[in-house]
Design a protein around this motif. Structure first.
Motif, PDB file in Angstrom:
ATOM      1  N   SER A  67      48.333  46.839  34.875  1.00 21.82           N
ATOM      2  CA  SER A  67      48.988  46.139  35.977  1.00 21.82           C
ATOM      3  C   SER A  67      50.176  46.919  36.508  1.00 21.82           C
ATOM      4  O   SER A  67      50.425  46.952  37.721  1.00 21.82           O
ATOM      5  CB  SER A  67      49.445  44.747  35.518  1.00 21.82           C
ATOM      6  OG  SER A  67      48.341  43.963  35.119  1.00 21.82           O
ATOM      7  N   GLN A  76      48.855  49.874  38.531  1.00 21.73           N
ATOM      8  CA  GLN A  76      48.262  49.358  39.761  1.00 21.73           C
ATOM      9  C   GLN A  76      49.327  48.901  40.746  1.00 21.73           C
ATOM     10  O   GLN A  76      49.282  49.240  41.935  1.00 21.73           O
ATOM     11  CB  GLN A  76      47.330  48.188  39.413  1.00 21.73           C
ATOM     12  CG  GLN A  76      46.642  47.545  40.615  1.00 21.73           C
ATOM     13  CD  GLN A  76      45.921  46.268  40.222  1.00 21.73           C
ATOM     14  OE1 GLN A  76      46.514  45.350  39.663  1.00 21.73           O
ATOM     15  NE2 GLN A  76      44.637  46.199  40.512  1.00 21.73           N
ATOM     16  N   SER A  77      50.303  48.131  40.262  1.00 24.91           N
ATOM     17  CA  SER A  77      51.330  47.589  41.156  1.00 24.91           C
ATOM     18  C   SER A  77      52.198  48.694  41.744  1.00 24.91           C
ATOM     19  O   SER A  77      52.571  48.640  42.924  1.00 24.91           O
ATOM     20  CB  SER A  77      52.202  46.567  40.419  1.00 24.91           C
ATOM     21  OG  SER A  77      52.968  47.188  39.399  1.00 24.91           O
TER      22      SER A  77
END
Length: 809
Positions: A644, A647-648
């Protein structure tokens, strides 16, 4: 003269300002109606601090865990460790019995309580199998107590479960209900207790809620701590306790954060505007923003989770920024003798576009979390970005309406003029230095980036929720105590599926479970020693020994399938319900529990595959192995956290860069503008690496949040710089006018934001303390980059004709 696209947009905002100024009450009531409608949902907010709440409902790891809970019950235990000079002293045991009975009578949502008082005592008596509580009959002689002690010490299952290895600590193990009791009739629930097959109605019930967990933990702590004494030292721990303490800390922290944030923001606003309305109006706007945003949680079906505790004070700090920029221009125009309506129109025309741009980029930075595999982070991304958009709406509608309605008058003084003159002199010096010594600024920035990159390469991930608590917190101290003396209260659960009814009667399967128990208890999992293993093989060995005259040599797995079936049948009919904790009703599936101390989830990332492979190698072909339990969920959370974060960060950088190009009307300037935005983030990550601060569920948020916020000042700088450069053609004048015009608001909003995050340093949780000071530092570094690095880059690039001359801006 032909208007540029930017000028047409600014005139549009000015026209919108005139519309609001003509109908301020309509604008105000529209904004209030929206806020009240959203805020009416706040009482419906549900809190959730459970470990399983870190994953999405459809996550395969959570689905497997839910299937495990449906079949075998809740694996999360509350453990009460009691230290005493002599565990088997009659007076101590009598006190332990009283504690046990009070827990059974006084703790809600209880499934089972196990202690030395009712520990399983299996033995043979003639041809009969006896399964009873260890203290089924209370001894009345010293010899009787000695016999009980000898039996307990001889039972290998008690070691590191109910008794420490040195015999000075005993434990009371509390297992809670799997399902919530909300909306269920107690008599109806009671009717299912003796059924082997769980009814469908029970499987569809919600699991034990966070509120019910709190009720249970509070009752346990109240009852247990009442017994605490020098010769009866009580330590209460376990994941339900940690979840409760984190929730209590979250509630305490939010009150503290919001109070500090309001005080800090008020002081800064007063120092800037020196008028009551300069404090009251921004706080009113952000208070409405917070209330409306929190109302979105129940409205969208989301719970208030651990990361969500940063939301109120975050919105307080961020929401003030837009208000400050708008009000700074409004008051300046008002001071020149213009009416309030004209000043509102002028302020929106001047700052409306950059306020929209900064709000959208901040929302984009937060929205980059919306696709995170860690559920609370995804929820925070969605709700916080919606909150930013609500703040934008209120700053463009509610705030201008109030500026028109309230009897605000121009206010000036020689002291204010002198104060502004000193600030102008400082900002002018910064502008001059950044342009004159542009190459030096760039070189220093490059050196810092190089050092930071080396530090960032040393970053490590970590996820240990119970270690967020300070060492002084009783539940943290109790967890450490139990980890050290009883080798843990956490578990890893392995489910063995033979694929056929009565498959557990297979001697090879049972022998495999026994062999695995011996081997696993010598292992270290995630760098932590295994404290205990439990499975149906233990029950079978106990039964086999009892049916062979209590001969210790028969504490083994029978080699005959029919004998295994017969002995397990006899145990089932002995009156004990322990079997259902380890096998399903068809003897197809079995549970293998591995008890360990709490481990850092970074070491649990591959635990499922590792354990499944180890079990598969021992068990016969055709047997399926799956791994679940708290430790498996923590491992999955760690994998999701790493994914995450990457990705973020990528989404935030790509989306915000594209927005910068669009807003600033130039691909090259958009790319250049990202340099002062990314630099402070890299420096902060490097500092974390050098200081050994890990990336966890909170510090991973810094990058995407900071870039969304850092872009705000860069947009204000670049937007105004290009306006002045378009008018004058001089980099020096453009930088000076930009910093003298919007620099004061940039400084104020950055200080507000930085201190707004610094309030997290008052937290009772170490992870929030790190998040607070690191994010606050990043924002100050971003301000420094906008004051020095951005002007230096513009000076160098314009001189080399590598960026547009702003003639069409």
């Amino acid at each position: 003269m032909v208007q540029t696209f930017r000028q047409r947009i600014e005139h549009g905002f000015a026209g919108f300002g005139k519309l609001v100024a003509r109908h301020p009450w309509i604008a105000l009531f529209t904004a209030l109606a929206l806020v009240v409608g959203l805020a009416s949902n706040v009482p419906k907010i549900v809190m959730d601090t459970a470990t399983e709440s870190f994953l999405h409902d459809e996550d395969p790891a959570l689905l497997a865990y839910n299937a495990f809970r449906d079949q075998f019950g809740r694996d999360e235990l509350v453990v009460i460790a009691i230290e005493t000079p002599d565990v088997f002293a009659p007076e101590f045991l009598k006190k332990l019995e009283t504690l046990h009975r009070e827990l059974v009578a006084g703790v809600p949502h209880l499934d089972d309580v196990t202690s030395l008082i009712n520990a399983r005592n299996t033995y043979g008596k003639g041809d009969d199998l006896i399964v009873e509580d260890l203290f089924e009959t209370w001894p009345d002689t010293p010899e009787g107590f000695a016999a009980k002690k000898a039996r307990a010490l001889a039972n290998p299952l008690f070691r590191n479960l109910l008794l420490s290895e040195d015999g000075r600590i005993t434990a009371v193990v509390i297992r809670t209900d799997v399902y919530s009791g909300e909306g269920m009739d107690a008599d109806a629930i009671e009717g299912f207790e003796d059924l082997d097959v769980k009814p469908e109605a029970q499987d569809t019930r919600p699991y034990l809620t966070d509120a019910e967990n709190t009720q249970m933990v509070k009752a346990v702590q109240t009852i247990a701590m009442a017994f605490d004494a020098p010769d009866f030292q009580v330590h209460v721990a376990g994941s339900p306790v940690v979840a409760h303490v984190l929730k209590a800390s979250m509630q305490t922290n939010m009150k503290r954060f919001n109070g500090l944030a309001i005080v800090i923001i008020s002081v800064i606003l007063f120092s800037m505007f020196r008028r009551v309305t300069g404090i009251f109006l921004p706080l009113l706007v952000v208070a409405a923003t917070v209330a409306g945003t929190l109302g979105l949680l129940p409205l969208t079906g989301r719970a208030f989770t651990l990361p969500m505790q940063i939301l109120p004070s975050f919105l307080l700090a961020v929401g003030v920024g837009a208000s400050v920029h708008l009000m700074a221009i409004f008051f300046r125009h008002l001071q020149h003798g213009n009416p309030r309506r004209d000043s509102v129109s002028y302020a929106l025309g001047h700052s409306g576009l950059p306020i929209v741009m900064t709000s959208l980029t901040t929302a984009a930075g937060l929205a980059s979390f919306s696709g995170a595999e860690v559920a609370p982070i995804a929820d925070l991304g969605v709700i916080a970005s919606m909150g930013i958009l609500l703040s934008l709406f209120l700053n463009l509608v509610m705030l201008p309406a109030l500026l028109v309605i309230l009897p605000i008058k121009a206010k000036g003084s020689e002291r204010a003029q002198r104060r502004h003159a000193r600030m102008d002199a400082l900002l002018g010096s910064v502008a001059s230095f950044a342009v004159r010594r542009a190459r030096l600024v760039v070189v220093i920035s490059a050196v810092l980036l190089t050092i930071a990159a080396a530090g960032a390469a040393q970053l490590k991930f970590s996820h240990q929720p119970f270690k967020w608590l300070p060492l002084s917190e009783p539940s943290r101290a109790a967890s450490d105590f139990i980890d050290e003396r009883l080798k843990g209260a956490s578990s890893l659960e392995v489910v063995i599926d033979t694929g056929r009814v009565n498959g557990l009667y297979d001697p090879a399967v049972m022998a495999g479970l026994e062999s695995l128990a011996r081997d696993v208890e010598t292992w270290s999992i995630a760098h932590e020693p295994v404290g205990k293993t439990l499975s149906v093989a233990d029950i079978l060995k106990e039964t086999n020994r009892a049916l062979h005259g209590n001969d210790a040599s028969h504490y083994a797995i029978p080699e005959d399938r029919d004998l295994i079936a017969q002995e397990l049948f006899l145990f089932e009919n002995s009156g004990s319900d322990d079997m259902e904790d380890f096998v399903d009703s068809q003897f197809q599936k079995a549970r293998f529990t591995i008890k360990t101390p709490w481990a850092d989830a970074i070491h649990l990332q591959n635990i499922n595959a590792t354990m499944a492979s180890a079990f598969q190698n021992v068990l016969s072909d055709g047997v399926e192995v799956s791994v679940t339990g708290m430790n498996a969920l923590l491992g999955r959370t760690m994998v999701a956290t790493i994914f995450s974060m990457g990705q973020s960060y990528v989404i935030a950088v790509v989306v915000i860069t594209a927005m910068m190009m669009m807003f600033l009307g130039s691909v090259r300037i958009g790319l250049v503008a990202m340099i002062p935005n990314l630099t402070p983030i890299i420096v902060t990550l490097g500092l974390m690496g050098w200081l050994g601060v890990p990336l966890d569920l909170f510090t991973m948020l810094i990058g995407s949040i900071a870039i969304g916020l850092a872009v705000d000042d860069t947009i204000h700088f670049m937007h105004n710089y290009r306006r002045y450069h378009h008018d004058t053609g001089s980099v020096k004048i453009a930088v000076r006018e930009t910093l003298m015009g919007t620099g004061r608001a940039m400084l104020t909003t950055s200080v507000v934001l930085s201190l707004g995050f610094a309030v997290f340093m008052a937290s009772t949780l170490t992870n929030l303390i790190n998040f607070g000071w690191l994010t606050g530092l990043t924002i100050l570094l971003a301000l420094a980059a906008d004051f020095f690095l951005a002007p230096a880059l513009m000076a160098i690039l314009h001189k080399a004709h590598l960026v547009p001359d702003d003639g069409d801006y």
